[in-house]
Design a protein around this motif. Structure first.
Motif, PDB file in Angstrom:
ATOM      1  N   UNK A  41      39.820  61.515  65.107  1.00  0.00           N
ATOM      2  CA  UNK A  41      38.763  62.191  64.384  1.00  0.00           C
ATOM      3  C   UNK A  41      39.504  63.906  63.414  1.00  0.00           C
ATOM      4  N   UNK A  42      40.324  64.119  64.125  1.00  0.00           N
ATOM      5  CA  UNK A  42      41.216  65.545  63.147  1.00  0.00           C
ATOM      6  C   UNK A  42      41.698  65.294  62.523  1.00  0.00           C
ATOM      7  N   UNK A  43      43.003  64.291  62.310  1.00  0.00           N
ATOM      8  CA  UNK A  43      43.491  63.646  60.964  1.00  0.00           C
ATOM      9  C   UNK A  43      42.255  63.049  59.897  1.00  0.00           C
ATOM     10  N   UNK A  44      41.014  61.985  60.717  1.00  0.00           N
ATOM     11  CA  UNK A  44      39.940  61.532  59.339  1.00  0.00           C
ATOM     12  C   UNK A  44      38.831  62.971  58.761  1.00  0.00           C
ATOM     13  N   UNK A  45      39.302  64.042  59.384  1.00  0.00           N
ATOM     14  CA  UNK A  45      38.366  65.001  58.732  1.00  0.00           C
ATOM     15  C   UNK A  45      39.570  65.846  57.675  1.00  0.00           C
ATOM     16  N   UNK A  46      40.981  65.839  58.148  1.00  0.00           N
ATOM     17  CA  UNK A  46      42.069  66.248  56.406  1.00  0.00           C
ATOM     18  C   UNK A  46      41.419  64.802  55.746  1.00  0.00           C
ATOM     19  N   UNK A  47      41.740  63.746  56.120  1.00  0.00           N
ATOM     20  CA  UNK A  47      41.572  62.333  54.667  1.00  0.00           C
ATOM     21  C   UNK A  47      40.223  62.231  54.144  1.00  0.00           C
ATOM     22  N   UNK A  48      39.401  63.226  54.872  1.00  0.00           N
ATOM     23  CA  UNK A  48      38.066  63.027  54.270  1.00  0.00           C
ATOM     24  C   UNK A  48      37.808  64.144  52.705  1.00  0.00           C
TER      25      UNK A  48
END
Length: 186
Positions: A41-48
């Motif tokens: 979830x955290x890395x997805x926010x950054x990648x988004x």
């Protein structure tokens, strides 16, 4: 709600990431899929944010995110023995998740498009697993303290994914004609 307020609220997951890093050694290994879920979830926010800034489209990230978080949650349900004690049903579920994801992202569509059918399949599967675990009475199987945590986790997943199922159904079946309507749904 203001865009920047939503962005800041999305990054509150960093609190859970930091806590999980410091507490990783004392966390029981059967909860590692939840830790993986939090990190995804955290890395997805950054990648988004990066994809939205560079490509003006975060569909690739969202499609990968849905695959990874579904795999992590199915793994967590397997660790809680919701799928039974054998590995056959677990691998069947994982294979189904991966097959539907590949089919919708590479055969019917591509990674640059949000694939609601894949999301819908994942959400229905996770609601099914959550309700199945709630039906097994986690208080009896895991004790009161751990049963309470598992009960709240499954209840939250059920509420979140039932609402997500409704949103995806609105998206799939033609109610996407009005941008204002879609913004209000999300």
């Amino acid at each position: 709600m203001d865009y920047w307020v939503l962005r800041v609220l999305n990054y509150t997951i960093v609190i859970s990431v930091v806590v999980s890093i410091f507490r990783l050694r004392v966390i029981d290994k059967k909860f590692y899929p939840i830790i993986f879920f939090i990190w995804v979830c955290f890395f997805s926010e950054i990648a988004s944010d990066i994809n939205a800034l560079i490509f003006r489209n975060n569909a690739i990230n969202t499609n990968l995110y849905h695959l990874l978080f579904t795999i992590s949650l199915v793994s967590q349900f397997h660790a809680w023995k919701v799928l039974g004690s054998g590995r056959r049903f677990f691998f069947l579920m994982m294979g189904a998740v991966f097959f539907v994801w590949v089919l919708t992202n590479f055969y019917f569509s591509n990674l640059w498009v949000f694939n609601s059918y894949s999301y819908l399949f994942n959400f229905i599967l996770l609601v099914f697993l959550s309700v199945r675990l709630l039906g097994k009475n986690p208080f009896v199987n895991y004790g009161f303290e751990m049963g309470r945590v598992i009960f709240l986790f499954c209840l939250a997943l059920t509420i979140k994914f039932v609402s997500s199922i409704l949103v995806e159904i609105f998206w799939i079946y033609g109610l996407a004609s009005s941008d204002i309507f879609l913004i209000n749904i999300y």
